[in-house]
Design a protein around this motif. Structure first.
Motif, mmCIF file in Angstrom:
data_model
loop_
_atom_site.group_PDB
_atom_site.id
_atom_site.type_symbol
_atom_site.label_atom_id
_atom_site.label_comp_id
_atom_site.label_asym_id
_atom_site.label_seq_id
_atom_site.Cartn_x
_atom_site.Cartn_y
_atom_site.Cartn_z
ATOM 1 N N UNK A 14 0.860 -1.184 0.000
ATOM 2 C CA UNK A 14 0.000 0.000 0.000
ATOM 3 C C UNK A 14 0.895 1.232 0.000
ATOM 4 N N UNK A 15 1.853 1.259 0.921
ATOM 5 C CA UNK A 15 2.870 2.324 0.931
ATOM 6 C C UNK A 15 4.186 1.857 0.318
ATOM 7 N N UNK A 16 4.558 0.616 0.646
ATOM 8 C CA UNK A 16 5.871 0.090 0.229
ATOM 9 C C UNK A 16 5.674 -1.224 -0.532
ATOM 10 N N UNK A 17 6.378 -1.363 -1.654
ATOM 11 C CA UNK A 17 6.295 -2.611 -2.439
ATOM 12 C C UNK A 17 7.136 -3.682 -1.744
ATOM 13 N N UNK A 18 6.570 -4.269 -0.727
ATOM 14 C CA UNK A 18 7.367 -5.176 0.112
ATOM 15 C C UNK A 18 6.897 -6.617 0.073
ATOM 16 N N UNK A 100 4.077 3.091 -6.325
ATOM 17 C CA UNK A 100 4.107 4.174 -7.311
ATOM 18 C C UNK A 100 3.204 5.330 -6.869
ATOM 19 N N UNK A 101 3.801 6.506 -6.737
ATOM 20 C CA UNK A 101 3.016 7.702 -6.398
ATOM 21 C C UNK A 101 2.733 7.908 -4.919
ATOM 22 N N UNK A 102 3.099 6.914 -4.082
ATOM 23 C CA UNK A 102 2.772 7.010 -2.650
ATOM 24 C C UNK A 102 3.512 8.166 -1.976
ATOM 25 N N UNK A 103 4.807 8.317 -2.279
ATOM 26 C CA UNK A 103 5.591 9.368 -1.607
ATOM 27 C C UNK A 103 5.071 10.767 -1.941
ATOM 28 N N UNK A 104 4.709 10.970 -3.210
ATOM 29 C CA UNK A 104 4.189 12.279 -3.629
ATOM 30 C C UNK A 104 2.900 12.610 -2.880
ATOM 31 N N UNK A 105 2.014 11.623 -2.756
ATOM 32 C CA UNK A 105 0.744 11.859 -2.057
ATOM 33 C C UNK A 105 0.959 12.082 -0.564
ATOM 34 N N UNK A 106 1.844 11.270 0.034
ATOM 35 C CA UNK A 106 2.125 11.436 1.470
ATOM 36 C C UNK A 106 2.623 12.845 1.754
ATOM 37 N N UNK A 131 10.816 -0.742 6.510
ATOM 38 C CA UNK A 131 10.232 -0.496 5.181
ATOM 39 C C UNK A 131 10.049 0.990 4.921
ATOM 40 N N UNK A 132 9.368 1.673 5.854
ATOM 41 C CA UNK A 132 9.054 3.085 5.589
ATOM 42 C C UNK A 132 10.313 3.951 5.632
ATOM 43 N N UNK A 133 11.291 3.526 6.436
ATOM 44 C CA UNK A 133 12.550 4.282 6.499
ATOM 45 C C UNK A 133 13.315 4.144 5.181
ATOM 46 N N UNK A 134 13.385 2.931 4.673
ATOM 47 C CA UNK A 134 14.137 2.669 3.441
ATOM 48 C C UNK A 134 13.626 3.527 2.271
ATOM 49 N N UNK A 135 12.289 3.731 2.209
ATOM 50 C CA UNK A 135 11.724 4.469 1.061
ATOM 51 C C UNK A 135 11.466 5.950 1.386
ATOM 52 N N UNK A 136 11.956 6.395 2.561
ATOM 53 C CA UNK A 136 11.865 7.816 2.900
ATOM 54 C C UNK A 136 10.496 8.287 3.359
ATOM 55 N N UNK A 137 9.678 7.355 3.876
ATOM 56 C CA UNK A 137 8.330 7.747 4.342
ATOM 57 C C UNK A 137 8.277 7.960 5.850
ATOM 58 N N UNK A 138 9.331 7.578 6.559
ATOM 59 C CA UNK A 138 9.284 7.642 8.029
ATOM 60 C C UNK A 138 9.077 9.065 8.535
ATOM 61 N N UNK A 139 9.478 10.063 7.745
ATOM 62 C CA UNK A 139 9.342 11.459 8.212
ATOM 63 C C UNK A 139 7.881 11.909 8.307
ATOM 64 N N UNK A 140 6.978 11.160 7.696
ATOM 65 C CA UNK A 140 5.556 11.562 7.723
ATOM 66 C C UNK A 140 4.799 10.966 8.910
ATOM 67 N N UNK A 225 -15.436 1.252 0.525
ATOM 68 C CA UNK A 225 -16.321 2.352 0.081
ATOM 69 C C UNK A 225 -15.964 2.814 -1.330
ATOM 70 N N UNK A 226 -14.670 2.763 -1.644
ATOM 71 C CA UNK A 226 -14.217 3.287 -2.933
ATOM 72 C C UNK A 226 -12.915 2.567 -3.306
ATOM 73 N N UNK A 227 -12.673 2.429 -4.609
ATOM 74 C CA UNK A 227 -11.454 1.753 -5.078
ATOM 75 C C UNK A 227 -10.496 2.792 -5.656
ATOM 76 N N UNK A 228 -9.236 2.682 -5.272
ATOM 77 C CA UNK A 228 -8.193 3.584 -5.768
ATOM 78 C C UNK A 228 -7.211 2.759 -6.618
ATOM 79 N N UNK A 229 -7.163 3.087 -7.910
ATOM 80 C CA UNK A 229 -6.294 2.318 -8.816
ATOM 81 C C UNK A 229 -4.868 2.858 -8.810
ATOM 82 N N UNK A 230 -4.739 4.120 -8.449
ATOM 83 C CA UNK A 230 -3.433 4.774 -8.467
ATOM 84 C C UNK A 230 -3.431 5.817 -7.354
ATOM 85 N N UNK A 231 -2.264 6.063 -6.774
ATOM 86 C CA UNK A 231 -2.183 7.040 -5.678
ATOM 87 C C UNK A 231 -2.610 8.448 -6.107
ATOM 88 N N UNK A 232 -2.512 8.733 -7.411
ATOM 89 C CA UNK A 232 -2.913 10.067 -7.881
ATOM 90 C C UNK A 232 -4.414 10.299 -7.697
#
Length: 244
Positions: A14-18, A100-106, A131-140, A225-232
């Motif tokens: 969802x956040x990380x391709x793990x 794909x696109x997760x970091x931009x949205x976060x 996981x989140x540290x490796x991809x630079x998401x831990x700051x959020x 409730x809703x389906x998200x195909x892409x983070x955008x």
């Protein structure tokens, strides 16, 4: 409808391709366990994903014992749980990528200061944090708002048990209707739904259009409730839920 003030993110795929990396490591250990018991079947990471997606390693090993009708002692199970954690973390530190696109949205969500953010995962806490540290998401994410069904509860469990979502609600002091959860698997979506939390079903990490369509249908049937195909599409998905 109360205002949504918090977003709970699943981590794996969802956040990380793990998932793929983790399942490679899990398959090695599952095969070792089967070999020890002279059970001829062997798993690849991919087969393991098909059988057990959305479960953590402990949950998988319980399912494996049920499927092949054998029993592991508590000690042996714990030994393998630790081994799996180390193996997976080594693979993640080496190769993990953000979805794909997760970091931009976060970044956007974080900057907007509109919502509190938390991670709610089935996986072990060390693994989620790696996981989140490796991809630079831990700051959020505040480190105290990264929750693990395997590590954060008095009794370890795995999604679809809602316990980890109920725990996260309690710590964040939120009612279920003030939160949205983003989940990619059936067990994850079910865990949040059972806790009363509206779910955005994310299918962007599934390979190929057919699999994405199939998963979108399954998550909708469960009650997403809703389906998200892409983070955008995140903002419009949130608008749909908030205006419901």
């Amino acid at each position: 409808m109360p205002k949504i003030t918090e977003i709970f993110f699943d981590c794996d795929n969802t956040l990380v391709l793990s998932e793929e990396l983790a399942f490679e490591a899990c398959a090695d250990l599952a095969n070792e366990i089967l070999e020890k018991r002279n059970i001829p079947d062997r798993y690849t990471g991919e087969q393991l994903i098909q059988d057990f997606v959305g479960q953590n390693f402990r949950g998988m090993m319980i399912s494996l014992q049920a499927k092949y009708k054998f029993e592991m002692s508590k000690e042996e199970l714990e030994e393998y749980v630790t081994k799996e954690e180390d193996k997976v973390i080594a693979k993640l530190n080496d190769k993990a990528q953000p979805c794909v696109g997760a970091n931009e949205q976060l970044e956007k969500i974080y900057e907007s200061k509109k919502y509190g953010l938390a991670v709610v995962s089935s996986s072990a806490l060390r693994r989620v944090k790696a996981s989140i540290k490796k991809v630079g998401q831990d700051k959020y994410f505040d480190p105290d708002l990264v929750f693990s069904a395997a590590s954060s509860l008095p009794k370890p469990t795995s999604k679809p048990d809602p316990a980890i979502y109920l725990h996260a609600l309690e710590v964040c002091k939120k009612k279920p209707e003030e939160v949205v959860a983003i989940e990619d698997s059936k067990s994850g979506a079910l865990s949040a739904i059972r806790a009363g939390i509206p779910v955005i079903g994310y299918v962007g990490s599934y390979p190929g259009d057919d699999k994405k369509i199939e998963m979108a249908q399954r998550l909708e049937e469960l009650g997403a409730k809703v389906i998200m195909k892409d983070w955008s599409e995140f903002e419009q998905c949130m608008q749909q839920i908030e205006s419901a």
